[in-house]
Design an enzyme around this catalytic site. Structure first.
Site, PDB file in Angstrom:
ATOM      1  N   ASP A   1      30.576  41.563  47.118  1.00 23.02           N
ATOM      2  CA  ASP A   1      31.314  41.615  45.849  1.00 23.02           C
ATOM      3  C   ASP A   1      30.514  41.002  44.693  1.00 23.02           C
ATOM      4  O   ASP A   1      30.972  40.088  44.010  1.00 23.02           O
ATOM      5  CB  ASP A   1      32.657  40.883  46.018  1.00 23.02           C
ATOM      6  CG  ASP A   1      33.576  41.107  44.833  1.00 23.02           C
ATOM      7  OD1 ASP A   1      33.524  42.199  44.240  1.00 23.02           O
ATOM      8  OD2 ASP A   1      34.346  40.185  44.494  1.00 23.02           O
TER       9      ASP A   1
ATOM     10  N   GLU B   1      30.103  35.416  55.162  1.00 23.72           N
ATOM     11  CA  GLU B   1      31.107  36.365  55.638  1.00 23.72           C
ATOM     12  C   GLU B   1      30.526  37.447  56.554  1.00 23.72           C
ATOM     13  O   GLU B   1      30.796  38.639  56.371  1.00 23.72           O
ATOM     14  CB  GLU B   1      31.876  36.980  54.468  1.00 23.72           C
ATOM     15  CG  GLU B   1      32.636  35.926  53.664  1.00 23.72           C
ATOM     16  CD  GLU B   1      33.602  36.508  52.652  1.00 23.72           C
ATOM     17  OE1 GLU B   1      33.630  37.756  52.492  1.00 23.72           O
ATOM     18  OE2 GLU B   1      34.347  35.727  52.020  1.00 23.72           O
TER      19      GLU B   1
ATOM     20  N   TYR C   1      41.535  33.192  50.847  1.00 24.10           N
ATOM     21  CA  TYR C   1      42.151  33.332  49.523  1.00 24.10           C
ATOM     22  C   TYR C   1      43.667  33.448  49.647  1.00 24.10           C
ATOM     23  O   TYR C   1      44.250  34.517  49.490  1.00 24.10           O
ATOM     24  CB  TYR C   1      41.551  34.541  48.800  1.00 24.10           C
ATOM     25  CG  TYR C   1      40.114  34.301  48.406  1.00 24.10           C
ATOM     26  CD1 TYR C   1      39.789  33.720  47.190  1.00 24.10           C
ATOM     27  CD2 TYR C   1      39.069  34.599  49.293  1.00 24.10           C
ATOM     28  CE1 TYR C   1      38.473  33.473  46.846  1.00 24.10           C
ATOM     29  CE2 TYR C   1      37.752  34.347  48.964  1.00 24.10           C
ATOM     30  CZ  TYR C   1      37.454  33.780  47.730  1.00 24.10           C
ATOM     31  OH  TYR C   1      36.157  33.516  47.387  1.00 24.10           O
TER      32      TYR C   1
ATOM     33  N   GLU D   1      35.247  28.654  50.248  1.00 26.32           N
ATOM     34  CA  GLU D   1      35.724  29.515  49.158  1.00 26.32           C
ATOM     35  C   GLU D   1      37.245  29.507  49.123  1.00 26.32           C
ATOM     36  O   GLU D   1      37.889  29.637  50.170  1.00 26.32           O
ATOM     37  CB  GLU D   1      35.241  30.965  49.319  1.00 26.32           C
ATOM     38  CG  GLU D   1      33.755  31.179  49.094  1.00 26.32           C
ATOM     39  CD  GLU D   1      33.363  32.664  49.142  1.00 26.32           C
ATOM     40  OE1 GLU D   1      34.246  33.517  48.890  1.00 26.32           O
ATOM     41  OE2 GLU D   1      32.180  32.957  49.417  1.00 26.32           O
TER      42      GLU D   1
END
Length: 623
Positions: free
Chosen positions: A172, A422, A475, A511
């Site tokens: 991303d 990731e 998230y 994160e």
């Protein structure tokens, strides 16, 4: 590979500036090689446009160069003084070209390098024209496939004009390309210092320090008889006073010992963070003739870790910082000293003591700045969203880590290696793959712990057992349970606890965050609003404080430091907006909340002082 520095025996010249630029046809990316564009000025093969170096080329023009896939070409001319031809060697060095680079000097190929964000060099002594004009030509290829690091896919799809080439990738952030960092010519003596490796040690009470150095030498004298060479090592403090020295007769390694040492401490952990000494290495011939001199900054500190803590100089560390990107308007990922200084001012303003170089190695200049300012670095290689494991991919993955560790091993700010971001570690092949990657990393450096930012659930992960520190990305209230602020705190506590129970290792949340459009305000808090970002942070803070009491939770990293560009997507309005600062480095409301959090942690854990402007005056209440 040493950073190019001037000394009594070395000169450095920059080739930065405006170069000539040509893009290849996407359908014919190798035409320039077949037609030998590198044998003459590019302008004789195609019309050229001016292109700044260093910079990404994508956002410079007003046409569709932004989305070009395949090769582009650069060239420029330069003079080399006649004096450089006398008894010395000349090297050409690139700080970074993304992704693959082919370089010619005066029509002769001098170097090929794959993997962006890392330096490479070649000796050009016998190719240059001295006292005359020279031409440098670079072909850069930005194509990412399943065996590049990072990975991507190239597909051919129909469009209004027939067919076109599309580059896709799962990570991303935008796949910026070009000559991203500075280009240098530098000189060395015929026999010269090629590598310096430094490690340090401190006594139990941190009062006595040791600097261990090992030198590699390149040149005819080194090849003929290494024992005719001596190393004279001098250590100077910040005021320039010599505090230690030694001569290694017939050896290329040694130890400098000093009392009353000033250790390297992270920002806010000591009144004088980031203290650096200067190590001067002199290479001497048997007759005491000075052959070469190289100087580098050294920070004396120790690292240690166990099943619940990470310690620096014997003191437990609690990381508070960011994931970041090298990204800004117009120049993309190009080196920008003004931006770098602004970013470090903001890091210190907000009270951060660390960041992760997500998701690739950052510039050498930024690493030097982190050393100076006491900012700890989790240094990450370019492996992001790793999948489809293969032997070819493994070889390149290991190569990226080897280059990274050789480049950054002497930086006191580098306290941890991150071997991936990731990766798809639920795959059966991930277990053996990351065992090999982790063991290879330890073979290169046993002085720092290894981590990776993991996004798969702990029940599916097959990489954590090979790591020293567990880092996880999640998230809550954004990708998971979007908008549900009542589903954050306990979820964070439960997942962090599960990771620790699974592997019995320290845990970092590497994160968390929420996209935020600056200036959008909504009460009650609603996704994308500044109020929502503040609420997401606050719910995480509550979880972190409960986790800190458990003794094994050692850090919190916001995603992201600043907004950054991504590939075009209907989920991204101009890019990823999870930054606490805008892309132009101005604070959102959450930045002020985070600043109060980080300085509160600093005062509680490290007894630092609050900045005078941390709290705004409200009222003098009289009972």
């Amino acid at each position: 590979m040493l950073y190019p520095r001037e000394s009594e025996t070395r000169e450095v010249r920059s080739l930065d500036g405006i170069w000539n630029f040509v893009r290849s046809d996407q359908a014919n990316p190798t035409q320039g090689v077949r037609d030998e564009w590198y044998t003459k000025d590019l302008s004789q093969s195609r019309p050229t446009i001016p292109m700044p170096v260093p910079a990404s080329y994508n956002d410079i023009t007003t046409d569709n160069l932004r989305d070009h896939v395949g090769t582009v070409w650069y060239d420029r001319k330069f003079f080399v003084p006649r004096s450089w031809s006398k008894n010395q060697r000349i090297w050409l060095r690139f700080g970074s070209v993304h992704y693959e680079a082919f370089v010619w000097i005066n029509g002769q190929k001098v170097v090929k390098h794959e993997i962006g964000h890392l330096p490479f060099e070649a000796e050009v002594t016998d190719i240059l024209n001295y006292g005359a004009e020279n031409r440098i030509t670079v072909m850069c290829d930005n194509a990412l496939i399943q065996t590049t690091v990072p990975q991507g896919k190239i597909t051919e799809v129909p469009n209004d004009n027939g067919m076109t080439i599309i580059q896709s990738y799962t990570f991303d952030f935008f796949n910026y390309a070009g000559i991203h960092r500075s280009v240098h010519l530098y000189t060395t003596p015929r026999t010269f210092i090629e590598e310096v490796e430094v490690t340090t040690a401190l006594s139990e009470n941190n009062s006595v320090g040791e600097v261990f150095y090992s030198v590699s030498v390149n040149g005819s004298a080194a090849n003929e008889a290494i024992n005719v060479l001596n190393i004279q090592a001098n250590l100077y403090d910040k005021e320039g006073a010599k505090v230690a020295n030694t001569t290694s007769d017939g050896k290329l390694d040694g130890c400098l010992k000093l009392t009353g040492v000033k250790p390297w401490w992270p920002y806010l952990m000591h009144p004088e963070p980031g203290y650096l000494y200067e190590l001067e290495i002199k290479l001497l011939a048997a007759n005491e003739e000075l052959l070469d001199v190289y100087r580098l900054k050294v920070g004396l500190r120790t690292l240690s870790w166990n099943k619940s803590q990470f310690l620096i100089n014997g003191k437990p560390v609690y990381f508070r910082g960011f994931g970041r990107h090298e990204d800004s308007d117009i120049r993309g990922k190009g080196l920008d000293n003004a931006l770098m200084v602004r970013d470090f001012n903001l890091l210190k303003w907000i009270g951060a003591n660390a960041y992760r170089t997500s998701h690739y190695p950052y510039s050498e200049e930024s690493m030097q700045f982190a050393d100076q300012h006491g900012i700890m670095i989790i240094d990450e290689c370019p492996s992001v969203d790793t999948e489809n494991y293969s032997q070819e991919l493994l070889g390149k993955h290991k190569s990226s880590l080897e280059q990274l560790i050789h480049r950054d091993r002497n930086h006191p700010s580098v306290v941890m290696w991150s071997i991936a971001n990731e990766p798809r570690t639920a795959s059966m092949n991930a277990d053996s793959y990351f065992e090999l990657v982790a063991n290879f990393t330890r073979s290169l450096d046993k002085t720092r712990p290894i981590t990776a930012a993991i996004a798969v659930p702990y029940t599916q992960d097959k990489s954590g057992r090979h790591l020293d520190i567990i880092s996880f990305n999640r998230y809550n209230a954004w990708y998971s349970n979007t908008g549900r602020l009542d589903m954050v705190t306990q979820n964070v506590i439960d997942e962090a606890t599960a990771w620790n129970k699974q592997y019995n290792k320290p845990v970092i949340m590497s994160e968390y965050g929420a996209d935020t459009l600056e200036g959008l305000h909504m009460t009650p808090a609603y996704v994308w609003s500044e109020e929502f970002q503040e609420e997401v942070f606050a719910r995480h803070f509550k979880a972190f404080d409960q986790l800190r009491k458990k003794g094994w939770f050692i850090g919190e990293f916001v995603w992201n430091f600043a907004d950054f560009k991504t590939a075009q997507s209907y989920t991204r309005v101009g890019g990823n907006k999870k930054g606490v600062f805008t892309r132009s480095r101005q604070p959102k409301a959450a930045a002020h909340l985070l600043r109060k959090r980080y300085f509160a942690l600093g005062r509680d854990l490290d007894q630092c002082q609050f900045p005078e402007d941390l709290f705004t005056y409200i009222a003098d209440l009289i009972s």
